[in-house]
Design a protein around this motif. Structure first.
Motif, short mmCIF file in Angstrom:
data_model
loop_
_atom_site.label_atom_id
_atom_site.label_comp_id
_atom_site.label_asym_id
_atom_site.label_seq_id
_atom_site.Cartn_x
_atom_site.Cartn_y
_atom_site.Cartn_z
N UNK A 1 0.87 -1.11 0.07
CA UNK A 1 0.04 -0.09 0.10
C UNK A 1 1.02 1.20 0.09
N UNK A 2 0.77 2.05 -1.11
CA UNK A 2 1.49 3.39 -1.20
C UNK A 2 0.98 4.44 -0.87
N UNK A 3 1.47 5.34 -0.29
CA UNK A 3 1.01 6.81 0.25
C UNK A 3 2.02 7.72 -0.71
N UNK A 4 1.21 8.54 -1.21
CA UNK A 4 1.58 9.57 -1.83
C UNK A 4 1.66 10.86 -1.16
N UNK A 5 2.69 11.67 -0.72
CA UNK A 5 2.80 12.71 0.11
C UNK A 5 3.36 14.06 -0.74
N UNK A 6 3.34 13.85 -2.01
CA UNK A 6 3.77 14.95 -2.93
C UNK A 6 2.69 15.90 -3.30
N UNK A 7 1.48 15.61 -2.64
CA UNK A 7 0.36 16.53 -3.05
C UNK A 7 0.05 16.60 -4.79
N UNK A 8 0.22 15.43 -5.22
CA UNK A 8 -0.14 15.37 -6.69
C UNK A 8 -1.11 14.23 -7.01
N UNK A 9 -2.28 14.70 -7.34
CA UNK A 9 -3.05 13.62 -7.79
C UNK A 9 -4.24 14.41 -8.73
N UNK A 10 -5.11 13.37 -9.10
CA UNK A 10 -5.97 14.11 -10.13
C UNK A 10 -7.35 14.70 -9.61
N UNK A 11 -7.22 15.20 -8.41
CA UNK A 11 -8.66 15.85 -7.78
C UNK A 11 -8.27 17.55 -7.84
N UNK A 12 -9.39 17.94 -8.01
CA UNK A 12 -10.69 17.63 -7.59
C UNK A 12 -11.16 16.53 -8.70
N UNK A 13 -12.17 15.86 -8.55
CA UNK A 13 -12.85 15.01 -9.51
C UNK A 13 -14.22 14.80 -9.41
N UNK A 14 -14.95 14.64 -10.47
CA UNK A 14 -16.44 14.28 -10.16
C UNK A 14 -16.95 13.11 -11.49
N UNK A 15 -17.82 12.46 -11.08
CA UNK A 15 -18.52 11.54 -12.18
C UNK A 15 -19.91 11.42 -11.84
N UNK A 16 -20.87 11.78 -12.50
CA UNK A 16 -22.06 11.93 -12.29
C UNK A 16 -23.02 11.39 -13.42
N UNK A 17 -24.22 11.20 -13.14
CA UNK A 17 -25.12 10.34 -14.36
C UNK A 17 -26.46 10.93 -13.88
N UNK A 18 -27.27 10.77 -15.05
CA UNK A 18 -28.75 10.88 -14.79
C UNK A 18 -29.27 9.55 -14.14
N UNK A 19 -30.20 9.52 -13.26
CA UNK A 19 -30.70 8.15 -12.74
C UNK A 19 -32.09 8.19 -13.20
N UNK A 20 -32.59 8.94 -14.06
CA UNK A 20 -33.70 9.07 -14.91
C UNK A 20 -33.84 9.71 -16.12
#
Length: 180
Positions: free
Chosen positions: A26-45
């Protein structure tokens, strides 16, 4: 002969942990680099809109929202504090079975058209659910918002196909790019 370096914690010269591992992979990145903010939404109807009108699609279910920056009531992702930068933004809208019409999807930034994709349906039998996709890279400042609109001219009320599954039919997602 291969060289192997084993370490549980890689630190900078000030003793600050940069990268660490728990010894079990298990790896922990403390560099402060990641692909966030991120969102994934969809229509439920399905979401139907009036003929010959451009309407915001209200993707009403969140599969992912790392910074609580997507609002299901407005259909907007708003760039949060510390989130300024370049984003990959994607939407997929599936027609909910209307015919002989124009179907124009747009990604907007602060209400202005940023990217669009159009389709003109010639299926008079209603046997297909055609899809419009848009992928765009946009530069967002803190407070900028992104949403998706749809225009259709079927002659009646029609719009985007939804389903109550996380893989969705009509979706809207994005994430901050790193290294650009």
């Amino acid at each position: 002969m291969a060289s192997i370096i084993r370490v549980d914690d890689l630190q900078d010269s000030g003793g600050n942990s940069i990268v660490s591992s728990n010894g079990s992979g298990t790896f922990s990145n403390n560099l402060g680099i990641d692909n966030t903010p991120a969102w994934h939404t969809f229509l439920s109807s399905d979401q139907n809109i009036s003929n010959a009108s451009e309407t915001v699609i209200l993707f009403n279910h969140e599969a992912l929202d790392t910074n609580s920056a997507y609002d299901t009531s407005t259909g907007r992702f708003t760039c949060p504090s510390g989130g300024a930068g370049k984003y990959l933004i994607y939407t997929q809208l599936i027609r909910n079975n209307f015919f002989n019409s124009r179907y124009l999807a747009r990604i907007r930034v602060n209400g202005s058209h940023a990217s669009q994709s159009e389709q003109r349906n010639t299926d008079t039998g209603g046997t297909t659910y055609q899809t419009v996709n848009i992928t765009s890279i946009q530069t967002l400042a803190v407070g900028d918002y992104v949403d998706v609109t749809l225009y259709q001219d079927s002659g009646g009320s029609a719009g985007a196909y939804g389903t109550n599954t996380t893989n969705g039919k009509s979706i809207f997602l994005g994430y901050k790019l790193i290294g650009v």
